[in-house]
Enzyme design. Structure first.
Site, PDB file in Angstrom:
ATOM      1  N   GLU A  97      -3.128   7.493   7.748  1.00 31.32           N
ATOM      2  CA  GLU A  97      -3.962   8.324   6.887  1.00 31.32           C
ATOM      3  C   GLU A  97      -5.019   9.029   7.724  1.00 31.32           C
ATOM      4  O   GLU A  97      -5.388   8.554   8.808  1.00 31.32           O
ATOM      5  CB  GLU A  97      -4.679   7.484   5.825  1.00 31.32           C
ATOM      6  CG  GLU A  97      -3.803   6.966   4.723  1.00 31.32           C
ATOM      7  CD  GLU A  97      -4.585   6.153   3.717  1.00 31.32           C
ATOM      8  OE1 GLU A  97      -4.052   5.936   2.624  1.00 31.32           O
ATOM      9  OE2 GLU A  97      -5.734   5.728   4.022  1.00 31.32           O
ATOM     10  N   ARG A 127      -6.809  -8.072 -10.180  1.00 30.25           N
ATOM     11  CA  ARG A 127      -7.463  -9.356 -10.454  1.00 30.25           C
ATOM     12  C   ARG A 127      -8.916  -9.093 -10.819  1.00 30.25           C
ATOM     13  O   ARG A 127      -9.398  -7.963 -10.728  1.00 30.25           O
ATOM     14  CB  ARG A 127      -7.411 -10.247  -9.202  1.00 30.25           C
ATOM     15  CG  ARG A 127      -8.000  -9.545  -7.973  1.00 30.25           C
ATOM     16  CD  ARG A 127      -8.131 -10.452  -6.777  1.00 30.25           C
ATOM     17  NE  ARG A 127      -8.420  -9.732  -5.552  1.00 30.25           N
ATOM     18  CZ  ARG A 127      -9.596  -9.260  -5.183  1.00 30.25           C
ATOM     19  NH1 ARG A 127     -10.636  -9.401  -5.999  1.00 30.25           N
ATOM     20  NH2 ARG A 127      -9.764  -8.636  -4.041  1.00 30.25           N
ATOM     21  N   LYS A 181       0.823  -1.208   0.000  1.00 28.68           N
ATOM     22  CA  LYS A 181       0.000   0.000   0.000  1.00 28.68           C
ATOM     23  C   LYS A 181       0.860   1.261   0.000  1.00 28.68           C
ATOM     24  O   LYS A 181       0.492   2.283  -0.588  1.00 28.68           O
ATOM     25  CB  LYS A 181      -0.962  -0.019   1.179  1.00 28.68           C
ATOM     26  CG  LYS A 181      -2.102  -1.030   1.036  1.00 28.68           C
ATOM     27  CD  LYS A 181      -3.062  -0.955   2.202  1.00 28.68           C
ATOM     28  CE  LYS A 181      -4.315  -1.791   1.934  1.00 28.68           C
ATOM     29  NZ  LYS A 181      -4.019  -3.205   1.689  1.00 28.68           N
ATOM     30  N   HIS A 239     -15.078  -4.649   6.905  1.00 27.01           N
ATOM     31  CA  HIS A 239     -14.390  -4.362   5.645  1.00 27.01           C
ATOM     32  C   HIS A 239     -14.590  -5.432   4.589  1.00 27.01           C
ATOM     33  O   HIS A 239     -13.885  -5.450   3.577  1.00 27.01           O
ATOM     34  CB  HIS A 239     -12.898  -4.123   5.888  1.00 27.01           C
ATOM     35  CG  HIS A 239     -12.620  -3.093   6.942  1.00 27.01           C
ATOM     36  ND1 HIS A 239     -12.799  -1.747   6.729  1.00 27.01           N
ATOM     37  CD2 HIS A 239     -12.212  -3.226   8.236  1.00 27.01           C
ATOM     38  CE1 HIS A 239     -12.498  -1.083   7.838  1.00 27.01           C
ATOM     39  NE2 HIS A 239     -12.142  -1.945   8.763  1.00 27.01           N
TER      40      HIS A 239
END
EC number: 6.4.1.1
Length: 501
Positions: free
Chosen positions: A200, A291, A116, A235
């Site tokens: 973040e 993907r 990430k 999530h």
């Protein structure tokens, strides 16, 4: 074009790939663990081979076993589906080194998006909007506090190698941040073998919106519009739709351009998805999935483009036969993930044998399923049974068809989350399109009451169907009785008003 393709996966996505291959005149090879010996994808493929014991590490994640089968079966290419080895750059390289084509993006693109932190660096350079935060890894608590005070609390600490919410924690002040940093690093090291974390700004009420990409090996790349994926739990997505209820042509164009920038930055050459968080008119890069995704179906329904066949053609070296101006979004599609889990018991997975199975049909209904009556839902893998997709000329028609389809769906033997989906499809915020990634927890009190109501209705429907179809089947009767006892126990525990219904 390829003559034979090995599918390095299981369940509904393996069947989806088999169907695409058949339509292209390609023979298929299935692999399976011992737990999946009698699975539907095994019986449908032209050839099938056992690759190991039930745990994924000993079968579906066993690169050597998969490549040995590919050589034995003399295939031309390998499609990884999603999950397992789909986003493993090492596997993609091993496939190519062994002389097969990898039906997915080039290994460098997979690797670039695998971290990430690295992905954010690439997106920053490409001019893709990013959530304010650290530019790289956060090494210690003092640095974390300094960054958090600059961008403002709350902040979220994420594992660089993480996914699905693992290694992700929110801190609302300095004291919480000190605890969260250490915890996130430990989880990241344990789960992913990499303790690297970053920070973040935490968006309080964002929507999760995706843009589907298609790129070929000739430098062409287009986007196929957007998907709304905000209805999640821990999530993990539960319901997806295309297009997003808030989407405008102007916003779609801006997000599409940003997604194409992301794809071009890594020379993307397959089907892939750029995920964004959207809040208050702004959108920010979240991650890129290199993907095919579970929810690709809703994009197929509104564009008429077969994404799996497109992946295969791209891997075979064909150039995209559509341009951006050819992509048209028509109507609305919704997908409900039908899982073997108990929504009235904290969504705990429910493995077991499906005693009775009747899928819905009719206008605008699509089922991508990996099971049939008598199928086993093993405890080793994701508990997904099927994906139920409905399409309509409008969002309202797609919702109406989904309600009908869910009401028709009969699965006896394992508990499913169908009552959850029926509850959401009736809830007013969903109907108005007032969604965020916190939708489930914010609306759970209302949803739980509706879930009990629909669990009871399902129990009665299952009883009627089982009596008509399997009048003398004592096993079916026992399964129905078990469901009734479970629902009654839930009602008693929660003191619900539906007890007398």
């Amino acid at each position: 074009m390829f003559n034979k393709v090995l599918i390095a996966n299981r369940g509904e996505i393996a069947i989806r790939i088999i169907r695409a291959c058949w339509e292209l005149g390609i023979k298929t090879v299935a692999v399976y663990s011992k737990a999946d010996k009698k699975s539907l994808h095994v019986s449908l493929a032209d050839e099938s081979y056992c690759i190991g014991e039930p745990p994924a590490a000993k079968s579906y994640l066993n690169m050597e076993a998969i490549l040995n089968v590919a050589e034995k079966a003399k295939v031309d290419a390998i499609h990884p589906g999603y999950g397992f080895l789909a986003e493993n750059a090492e596997f993609a390289r091993a496939v190519k080194k062994a002389g097969f084509e990898f039906i997915g993006p080039n290994p460098d693109a997979i690797e670039a998006m695998g971290s990430k932190i690295n992905a954010k660096k690439i997106m920053r350079k490409a001019g893709v909007p990013l959530i304010p935060g650290s530019e790289g890894a956060v090494e210690d608590v003092d640095e974390a506090i300094e960054i958090a005070e600059q961008i403002g609390f709350p902040v979220v600490v994420k594992a660089s190698a993480g996914g699905g919410g693992m290694g992700m924690s929110v801190a609302y002040n300095k004291e919480e941040l000190k605890e969260v940093i250490e915890s996130a690093r430990n989880i990241a090291k344990s789960a992913f073998g990499d303790p690297t974390v970053f920070i973040e700004k935490y968006l309080e009420n964002p929507r999760h919106i995706e843009i589907q990409l298609l790129g070929d090996k000739h430098g062409n790349i287009i986007h196929l519009g957007d998907r709304e994926c905000s209805i999640q739990r821990r999530h993990q997505k539960l319901i997806e739709e295309a297009p997003s209820p808030i989407m405008t042509e102007e916003l779609r164009e801006r997000m599409g351009e940003a997604a194409i920038k992301a794809g071009k930055a890594i020379n993307y050459d397959s089907a892939g998805t750029v995920e964004f968080l959207y809040e208050n008119g702004n959108f920010y890069f979240l991650e890129m999935n290199t993907r095919i995704q579970v929810e690709h179906t809703v994009t197929e329904q509104v564009t008429g483009i077969d994404l799996v066949k497109a992946m295969i053609k791209i891997a075979a070296g064909e150039e995209l036969n559509i341009k951006q101006e050819d992509v048209k979004i028509r109507g609305h599609a919704i997908e409900c993930r039908i899982n073997a889990e108990d929504p009235l018991n904290d969504f705990v997975p429910c493995s077991g044998k499906i005693k009775l199975y009747r899928s819905p049909g009719g206008p605008g209904v699509r089922i991508d399923s990996g099971v049939c009556g008598g199928a086993e839902i093993p405890p080793y893998y994701d508990p997904m049974i099927a994906k139920l997709i409905t399409y309509g000329n409008s969002r309202e028609e797609a919702i109406a068809r989904m309600r009908r389809a869910l009401k028709e769906y009969v699965i006896v033997g394992v508990t499913t989350n169908i009552p959850f989906h029926r509850a959401v499809l009736e809830e007013e915020n969903f109907l108005k399109g007032n969604l965020s990634t916190h939708y489930v927890e914010q609306n759970m009190p209302k949803l739980k009451k509706l879930m009990v109501k629909y669990a009871l209705e399902s129990r009665d429907l299952y009883s009627v169907v089982s009596e008509k179809v399997f009048e003398k089947n004592k096993k079916i009767a026992a399964a129905i009785g078990g469901i009734s006892m479970h629902i009654n126990l839930i009602i008693k525990e929660n003191n619900q008003e539906y007890k007398g219904e």
